[in-house]
Design an enzyme around this catalytic site. Structure first.
Site, PDB file in Angstrom:
ATOM      1  N   ARG A 236      50.089 -41.497 -30.893  1.00  0.00           N
ATOM      2  CA  ARG A 236      51.215 -40.551 -30.827  1.00  0.00           C
ATOM      3  C   ARG A 236      52.181 -40.952 -29.722  1.00  0.00           C
ATOM      4  O   ARG A 236      51.755 -41.365 -28.638  1.00  0.00           O
ATOM      5  CB  ARG A 236      50.696 -39.125 -30.595  1.00  0.00           C
ATOM      6  CG  ARG A 236      49.897 -38.648 -31.775  1.00  0.00           C
ATOM      7  CD  ARG A 236      49.572 -37.168 -31.768  1.00  0.00           C
ATOM      8  NE  ARG A 236      48.637 -36.915 -32.855  1.00  0.00           N
ATOM      9  CZ  ARG A 236      48.980 -36.766 -34.131  1.00  0.00           C
ATOM     10  NH1 ARG A 236      50.262 -36.807 -34.479  1.00  0.00           N
ATOM     11  NH2 ARG A 236      48.065 -36.575 -35.049  1.00  0.00           N
ATOM     12  N   ASP A 237      53.485 -40.826 -30.052  1.00  0.00           N
ATOM     13  CA  ASP A 237      54.513 -41.125 -29.060  1.00  0.00           C
ATOM     14  C   ASP A 237      54.411 -40.123 -27.907  1.00  0.00           C
ATOM     15  O   ASP A 237      54.221 -38.929 -28.131  1.00  0.00           O
ATOM     16  CB  ASP A 237      55.907 -41.063 -29.706  1.00  0.00           C
ATOM     17  CG  ASP A 237      56.957 -41.719 -28.849  1.00  0.00           C
ATOM     18  OD1 ASP A 237      57.455 -42.793 -29.235  1.00  0.00           O
ATOM     19  OD2 ASP A 237      57.290 -41.163 -27.763  1.00  0.00           O
ATOM     20  N   ILE A 238      54.540 -40.628 -26.688  1.00  0.00           N
ATOM     21  CA  ILE A 238      54.383 -39.791 -25.497  1.00  0.00           C
ATOM     22  C   ILE A 238      55.554 -38.803 -25.348  1.00  0.00           C
ATOM     23  O   ILE A 238      55.420 -37.788 -24.664  1.00  0.00           O
ATOM     24  CB  ILE A 238      54.248 -40.697 -24.246  1.00  0.00           C
ATOM     25  CG1 ILE A 238      53.521 -39.989 -23.139  1.00  0.00           C
ATOM     26  CG2 ILE A 238      55.592 -41.234 -23.785  1.00  0.00           C
ATOM     27  CD1 ILE A 238      53.030 -40.917 -22.035  1.00  0.00           C
TER      28      ILE A 238
ATOM     29  N   ASN B 155      63.207 -50.324 -33.778  1.00  0.00           N
ATOM     30  CA  ASN B 155      64.361 -50.726 -32.982  1.00  0.00           C
ATOM     31  C   ASN B 155      64.192 -52.170 -32.545  1.00  0.00           C
ATOM     32  O   ASN B 155      63.138 -52.553 -32.037  1.00  0.00           O
ATOM     33  CB  ASN B 155      64.485 -49.831 -31.748  1.00  0.00           C
ATOM     34  CG  ASN B 155      64.858 -48.409 -32.101  1.00  0.00           C
ATOM     35  OD1 ASN B 155      65.741 -48.185 -32.916  1.00  0.00           O
ATOM     36  ND2 ASN B 155      64.169 -47.446 -31.509  1.00  0.00           N
TER      37      ASN B 155
ATOM     38  N   VAL C 143      60.480 -50.783 -25.394  1.00  0.00           N
ATOM     39  CA  VAL C 143      59.192 -51.436 -25.143  1.00  0.00           C
ATOM     40  C   VAL C 143      59.163 -52.760 -25.911  1.00  0.00           C
ATOM     41  O   VAL C 143      59.286 -52.769 -27.146  1.00  0.00           O
ATOM     42  CB  VAL C 143      58.016 -50.531 -25.575  1.00  0.00           C
ATOM     43  CG1 VAL C 143      56.685 -51.246 -25.328  1.00  0.00           C
ATOM     44  CG2 VAL C 143      58.055 -49.206 -24.828  1.00  0.00           C
TER      45      VAL C 143
ATOM     46  N   HIS D  59      57.017 -52.325 -32.630  1.00  0.00           N
ATOM     47  CA  HIS D  59      56.414 -51.053 -33.030  1.00  0.00           C
ATOM     48  C   HIS D  59      57.257 -50.398 -34.105  1.00  0.00           C
ATOM     49  O   HIS D  59      58.483 -50.501 -34.111  1.00  0.00           O
ATOM     50  CB  HIS D  59      56.243 -50.105 -31.838  1.00  0.00           C
ATOM     51  CG  HIS D  59      57.459 -49.939 -30.989  1.00  0.00           C
ATOM     52  ND1 HIS D  59      57.861 -50.886 -30.074  1.00  0.00           N
ATOM     53  CD2 HIS D  59      58.375 -48.939 -30.925  1.00  0.00           C
ATOM     54  CE1 HIS D  59      58.953 -50.473 -29.473  1.00  0.00           C
ATOM     55  NE2 HIS D  59      59.309 -49.305 -29.970  1.00  0.00           N
TER      56      HIS D  59
HETATM   57  P1  AMP Z   1      61.744 -47.928 -28.594  1.00  0.00           P
HETATM   58  O1  AMP Z   1      63.017 -47.359 -28.027  1.00  0.00           O
HETATM   59  O2  AMP Z   1      61.808 -48.124 -30.088  1.00  0.00           O
HETATM   60  O3  AMP Z   1      61.290 -49.161 -27.844  1.00  0.00           O
HETATM   61  O4  AMP Z   1      60.651 -46.801 -28.405  1.00  0.00           O
HETATM   62  C1  AMP Z   1      59.636 -46.824 -27.448  1.00  0.00           C
HETATM   63  C2  AMP Z   1      58.854 -45.562 -27.616  1.00  0.00           C
HETATM   64  O5  AMP Z   1      57.653 -45.694 -26.896  1.00  0.00           O
HETATM   65  C3  AMP Z   1      59.565 -44.296 -27.095  1.00  0.00           C
HETATM   66  O6  AMP Z   1      59.680 -43.372 -28.172  1.00  0.00           O
HETATM   67  C4  AMP Z   1      58.631 -43.799 -25.988  1.00  0.00           C
HETATM   68  O7  AMP Z   1      58.552 -42.401 -25.922  1.00  0.00           O
HETATM   69  C5  AMP Z   1      57.302 -44.426 -26.386  1.00  0.00           C
HETATM   70  N1  AMP Z   1      56.344 -44.649 -25.312  1.00  0.00           N
HETATM   71  C6  AMP Z   1      56.568 -45.241 -24.114  1.00  0.00           C
HETATM   72  N2  AMP Z   1      55.437 -45.293 -23.399  1.00  0.00           N
HETATM   73  C7  AMP Z   1      54.471 -44.718 -24.156  1.00  0.00           C
HETATM   74  C8  AMP Z   1      53.081 -44.478 -23.960  1.00  0.00           C
HETATM   75  N3  AMP Z   1      52.438 -44.829 -22.840  1.00  0.00           N
HETATM   76  N4  AMP Z   1      52.394 -43.869 -24.970  1.00  0.00           N
HETATM   77  C9  AMP Z   1      53.025 -43.505 -26.104  1.00  0.00           C
HETATM   78  N5  AMP Z   1      54.326 -43.714 -26.349  1.00  0.00           N
HETATM   79  C10 AMP Z   1      55.047 -44.308 -25.381  1.00  0.00           C
END
Ligand code: AMP
Length: 122
Positions: A32-34, A91, A100, A104
């Site tokens: 799950r997204d944080i 993205n 990140v 993903h």
């Molecule tokens: P993006 O902008 O597509 O790179 O999205 C990165 C996603 O990773 C964002 O929606 C963040 O909320 C999510 N995220 C960052 N760190 C974590 C984590 N430790 N656990 C879960 N989701 C995360």
């Protein structure tokens, strides 16, 4: 762009930091997204070290490509999103605000998602 093995999803894959895991198999991990943007917001990542959609689609094996996409479908079904629907999104790079640098796929669901996307005001 070279893969940074200290990125946060690499640490999750190595078990160095926790995640709210919903699925795992040979090719993929889903959690799950944080910072959820919708009632259901799950990330599905390949186990291999790929920076982005571009890197993954250029360099992953057919088995890795299929494994990731199968995992996305499985997770969406398990989350009961097939009806009434869900959205998948990845993205890549600066204009898409990829945060990140480990490929993903976002799965969004649990509400009416509207049509497509709204570009940010520049
Ligand atoms: P993006 O902008 O597509 O790179 O999205 C990165 C996603 O990773 C964002 O929606 C963040 O909320 C999510 N995220 C960052 N760190 C974590 C984590 N430790 N656990 C879960 N989701 C995360």
């Amino acid at each position: 762009m070279a893969y940074d093995s200290e990125n946060i999803f690499a640490k999750i894959l190595r078990g160095e930091i926790p995640c709210d895991k919903v699925y795992e198999d040979e090719y993929a991990l889903a959690f799950r997204d944080i910072n959820p943007q919708t009632p259901t917001h799950i990330l599905v990542i390949p186990k291999g070290a790929y920076v982005s959609s571009d890197d993954f689609t250029a360099h992953a094996s057919d088995a890795e490509l299929a494994g990731l996409l199968r995992a996305v479908g499985h997770v969406a079904r398990e989350a009961d999103l097939v009806e009434p629907g869900y959205r998948i999104l990845a993205n890549h790079g600066a204009d898409a605000h990829q945060e990140v640098p480990h490929f993903h796929v976002h799965i969004f669901g649990g509400t009416d998602l509207g049509r497509m996307i709204k570009p940010a005001d520049k």
